[in-house]
Design a protein around this motif. Structure first.
Motif, mmCIF file in Angstrom:
data_model
loop_
_atom_site.group_PDB
_atom_site.id
_atom_site.type_symbol
_atom_site.label_atom_id
_atom_site.label_comp_id
_atom_site.label_asym_id
_atom_site.label_seq_id
_atom_site.Cartn_x
_atom_site.Cartn_y
_atom_site.Cartn_z
ATOM 1 N N ARG A 127 0.879 -1.399 0.121
ATOM 2 C CA ARG A 127 -0.027 -0.070 0.092
ATOM 3 C C ARG A 127 0.670 1.310 0.123
ATOM 4 N NH1 ARG A 127 -2.871 4.525 -0.144
ATOM 5 N NH2 ARG A 127 -3.663 5.329 1.615
ATOM 6 N N LEU A 128 1.920 1.184 0.745
ATOM 7 C CA LEU A 128 2.804 2.459 0.820
ATOM 8 C C LEU A 128 3.497 2.639 -0.363
ATOM 9 C CD1 LEU A 128 4.251 4.533 2.782
ATOM 10 C CD2 LEU A 128 5.844 2.907 3.455
ATOM 11 N N ASN A 132 0.519 -2.980 -7.510
ATOM 12 C CA ASN A 132 -0.534 -3.697 -7.827
ATOM 13 C C ASN A 132 -0.811 -4.911 -7.290
ATOM 14 O OD1 ASN A 132 1.099 -5.486 -9.433
ATOM 15 N ND2 ASN A 132 0.797 -3.921 -11.321
ATOM 16 N N GLU A 133 -1.623 -5.854 -7.660
ATOM 17 C CA GLU A 133 -2.022 -7.141 -6.934
ATOM 18 C C GLU A 133 -0.638 -8.068 -7.532
ATOM 19 O OE1 GLU A 133 -5.479 -9.111 -7.867
ATOM 20 O OE2 GLU A 133 -6.733 -7.335 -6.717
ATOM 21 N N VAL A 134 -0.218 -7.951 -8.680
ATOM 22 C CA VAL A 134 0.942 -8.980 -9.292
ATOM 23 C C VAL A 134 2.158 -8.471 -8.297
ATOM 24 C CG1 VAL A 134 2.294 -9.844 -10.906
ATOM 25 C CG2 VAL A 134 -0.282 -9.567 -11.476
ATOM 26 N N GLN A 135 2.388 -7.398 -8.318
ATOM 27 C CA GLN A 135 3.669 -6.755 -7.670
ATOM 28 C C GLN A 135 3.632 -7.156 -6.183
ATOM 29 O OE1 GLN A 135 3.397 -2.816 -8.954
ATOM 30 N NE2 GLN A 135 4.140 -3.417 -10.970
ATOM 31 N N GLU A 136 2.462 -6.989 -5.611
ATOM 32 C CA GLU A 136 2.102 -7.362 -3.870
ATOM 33 C C GLU A 136 2.529 -8.987 -3.835
ATOM 34 O OE1 GLU A 136 -1.291 -7.459 -0.735
ATOM 35 O OE2 GLU A 136 -1.517 -6.186 -2.387
ATOM 36 N N SER A 181 8.495 -12.607 -11.951
ATOM 37 C CA SER A 181 9.212 -12.277 -13.040
ATOM 38 C C SER A 181 10.211 -11.115 -12.716
ATOM 39 C CB SER A 181 8.150 -11.499 -13.956
ATOM 40 O OG SER A 181 7.551 -10.331 -13.279
ATOM 41 N N LYS A 182 11.138 -10.868 -13.360
ATOM 42 C CA LYS A 182 12.152 -9.861 -13.166
ATOM 43 C C LYS A 182 11.509 -8.379 -13.331
ATOM 44 C CE LYS A 182 16.197 -12.689 -14.016
ATOM 45 N NZ LYS A 182 17.437 -12.866 -14.693
ATOM 46 N N GLN A 183 10.309 -8.478 -14.272
ATOM 47 C CA GLN A 183 9.944 -6.965 -14.527
ATOM 48 C C GLN A 183 9.169 -6.484 -13.398
ATOM 49 O OE1 GLN A 183 9.651 -9.736 -16.489
ATOM 50 N NE2 GLN A 183 10.654 -9.316 -18.309
ATOM 51 N N SER A 184 8.316 -7.496 -12.698
ATOM 52 C CA SER A 184 7.682 -7.115 -11.240
ATOM 53 C C SER A 184 8.566 -6.737 -10.353
ATOM 54 C CB SER A 184 6.904 -8.214 -10.988
ATOM 55 O OG SER A 184 5.712 -8.890 -11.797
ATOM 56 N N ILE A 185 9.911 -7.508 -10.267
ATOM 57 C CA ILE A 185 10.682 -7.095 -9.089
ATOM 58 C C ILE A 185 11.347 -5.786 -9.572
ATOM 59 C CG2 ILE A 185 13.107 -7.597 -8.258
ATOM 60 C CD1 ILE A 185 12.358 -10.573 -8.586
ATOM 61 N N ALA A 280 -7.322 3.938 -1.214
ATOM 62 C CA ALA A 280 -6.950 2.877 -0.413
ATOM 63 C C ALA A 280 -7.651 1.552 -1.219
ATOM 64 C CB ALA A 280 -7.246 2.712 0.896
ATOM 65 N N PRO A 281 -6.888 0.594 -1.726
ATOM 66 C CA PRO A 281 -7.567 -0.663 -2.205
ATOM 67 C C PRO A 281 -8.481 -1.577 -1.181
ATOM 68 C CG PRO A 281 -5.220 -1.074 -1.525
ATOM 69 C CD PRO A 281 -5.271 0.340 -1.288
ATOM 70 N N PRO A 282 -9.379 -2.298 -1.749
ATOM 71 C CA PRO A 282 -10.581 -2.910 -0.690
ATOM 72 C C PRO A 282 -9.769 -3.639 0.121
ATOM 73 C CG PRO A 282 -10.977 -3.175 -3.261
ATOM 74 C CD PRO A 282 -9.515 -2.466 -3.277
#
Length: 536
Positions: A127-128, A132-136, A181-185, A280-282
């Motif tokens: 959140r900070l 997004n959900e994938v990155q989380e 994925s290295k892209q998400s990292i 804030a996300p759900p």
């Protein structure tokens, strides 16, 4: 202040009392800018402190730090406050200070407030950083791997090193935990850079804040008022909101269940509460609702201060039993809608037109509905709020310095501690791996060199042996002079031998020749041949 609660003000011909037994049922203080929210908040905090209840206050504008100093008869507000105290019958009103502890995430206007990456957890951290959900999900995997490998995540450097480590093991982790994925990292690492630019690196580290230091009383039994300098923090709204939610979550996890105590164990006051809920996300809203709903049983009360009551989501607002509504202005259709929504949240009073009164309230006046001893909300009343006893206004830098140096915390949090954690351990492992690889390479090179040298030595030895044999053969062959000498020797030996044989034959067989010249001649010839051969 009565024995049962905190005197808020006089309304409807009777005192409005915030009951201590219901103070952990949370509350809301709302109103437009300049309508008196800060004074109301200050008076409630003072009441809790006198009752021995510690409080935590987010000081957005910098004026709540005045709680640490007594008000002054020379202040501009003195005459107005004195008149209001007389109007509502406060015969014991007097100026007084409160025991305070000053805090600041940046360590400038108070003691540093820190937590570790591990304590923050992936949900609040996502959140900070606005993930997004994938990155989380990838961030959660990084936390899982760190926990499994015994790697402490204390500060942003540790998280950065852990993400790089996960990128190196992406194929392996994908097989075990799902797509990494290295892209998400890379996206998470870029968000870390943004967090650093907002001052987030000051918030993560050690020594981490101990919740027990917030729940304290002074030697007079008064509850300590913990004041967080949030004026600079407001420039980083995500950091502000995440910190407040983290603090509530830590309290919820660490404090024991005590049900409904006679008075709260601790009360929180979150100014500019809308920042906690904006965008804030759900999942985060669900977390806020859960903490607010359940932390009551830990003896903690949470009070939100905001300009408009509709800033607080309905699922959270439903948990706020004690309400103080200052004036709202109906300049736009949206404002009118907010006024109607605010009016509907109060228990109706036939004698008060709430929707109309909200727009007519003067400064220092509010609509008040508080939970009674039996848990039911009181009828809404138009109430004149009591004046505070402490200073209404900021502290000077010198006053802040004195309060900071003389409180019970001292220098406990002022010096950063950097112990061995994920960054150091992963760096050490990388160095060991590099050293091992270098040693293996050196050994391979040495073995290869030794093999080549052994091959060369064998070749040279073989060549030397061939040369030796050839030399021996050459040495065994007779030279020209030797051949001449041997030839001459043989010739001489042959001539001498024949002469000796002849002489010996004559000496031995001379008589016989006289007896038989034919037989003697034959034998003599044979003897001469034998002697000749012997002599050769």
């Amino acid at each position: 202040m009565s024995d049962d609660g905190i005197f808020i003000g006089q309304g409807g011909g009777q005192p409005q009392i915030l009951n201590f037994k219901r103070a952990n049922r949370h509350g809301l203080i709302a109103g437009a800018t300049g309508t008196g929210k800060t004074v109301t908040l200050q008076g409630i905090v003072e009441g809790f402190s006198k009752a021995g209840v510690p409080t935590f206050v987010a000081d957005v504008k910098g004026d709540l730090a005045g709680l640490g100093m007594a008000g002054s008869p020379t202040a501009k507000t003195h005459d107005a406050f004195a008149a209001r105290a007389a109007e509502i019958g406060m015969t014991d009103w007097a100026y007084a200070d409160n025991p305070v502890q000053l805090w600041d995430l940046f360590g400038e206007q108070g003691h540093p407030v820190r937590t570790t990456i591990s304590e923050m957890g992936p949900l609040l951290l996502a959140r900070l950083m606005g993930l997004n959900e994938v990155q989380e999900g990838v961030l959660t995997i990084a936390f899982t791997v760190a926990d499994k490998d015994g790697l402490l995540l204390l500060d942003l450097d540790d998280l950065q090193a852990m993400l790089s480590h996960c990128a190196e093991r992406a194929d392996e982790l994908t097989t075990t935990y799902g797509n990494v994925s290295k892209q998400s990292i890379g996206a998470i690492q870029r968000s870390l850079l943004q967090l650093r630019s907002q001052g987030g690196e000051h918030f993560f580290g050690e020594p981490a804040l101990e919740i027990a230091d917030l729940i304290a009383t002074d030697d007079q039994g008064r509850g300590v008022v913990n004041i967080l300098a949030a004026d600079k923090l407001m420039a980083s709204p995500k950091l502000y909101a995440t910190f407040l939610l983290w603090l509530l979550s830590e309290l919820f996890e660490q404090l024991p269940e005590i049900g409904d105590p006679d008075k709260p164990k601790l009360c929180f006051f979150f100014d500019e509460a809308h920042l906690l809920f904006d965008q804030a996300p759900p999942a985060l809203l669900e977390k806020v609702e859960q903490v607010v709903r359940l932390i009551r049983s830990k003896g903690v009360g949470v009070y939100f201060i905001t300009q408009n009551p509709v800033d607080v989501p309905d699922t959270v607002a439903a948990q706020l039993g004690n309400r103080v509504q200052h004036a709202l202005r109906a300049f736009t259709p949206k404002d009118e809608k907010a006024i109607r929504a605010a009016a509907e949240t109060f228990r109706a009073n036939p004698g008060v037109d709430v929707a109309k009164a909200i727009t007519e309230l003067k400064v220092g006046e509010a609509l008040v509905s508080l939970l009674q001893a039996d848990g039911s909300p009181s009828l809404v009343e138009r109430t004149l709020i009591k004046p505070p006893s402490s200073r209404v206004g900021p502290l000077t830098p010198v006053e802040r310095g004195v309060l900071r140096e003389t409180d019970a915390i001292g220098k406990k949090y002022d010096t950063v501690v950097d112990r061995e954690s994920a960054e150091e351990l992963l760096a050490a492992k990388a160095q060991e791996a590099a050293a091992a690889a270098a040693a293996a390479k050196a050994q391979t090179e040495a073995e290869k060199s030794a093999a080549l040298q052994a091959k060369e030595d064998a070749r040279q030895a073989k060549e030397a042996e061939r040369a030796r044999i050839a030399a021996e053969r050459e040495a065994a062959k007779p030279g020209m002079m030797d051949k001449i000498i041997v030839s001459a020797t043989r010739s001489a030996s042959s001539s001498i031998g024949r002469q000796v044989a002849n002489e010996l034959g004559r000496a031995v067989f001379g008589g016989a020749s006289r007896r038989s010249s034919s037989s003697g001649g034959l034998v003599g010839s044979l003897m001469r041949g034998v002697l000749g051969n012997l002599l050769r």
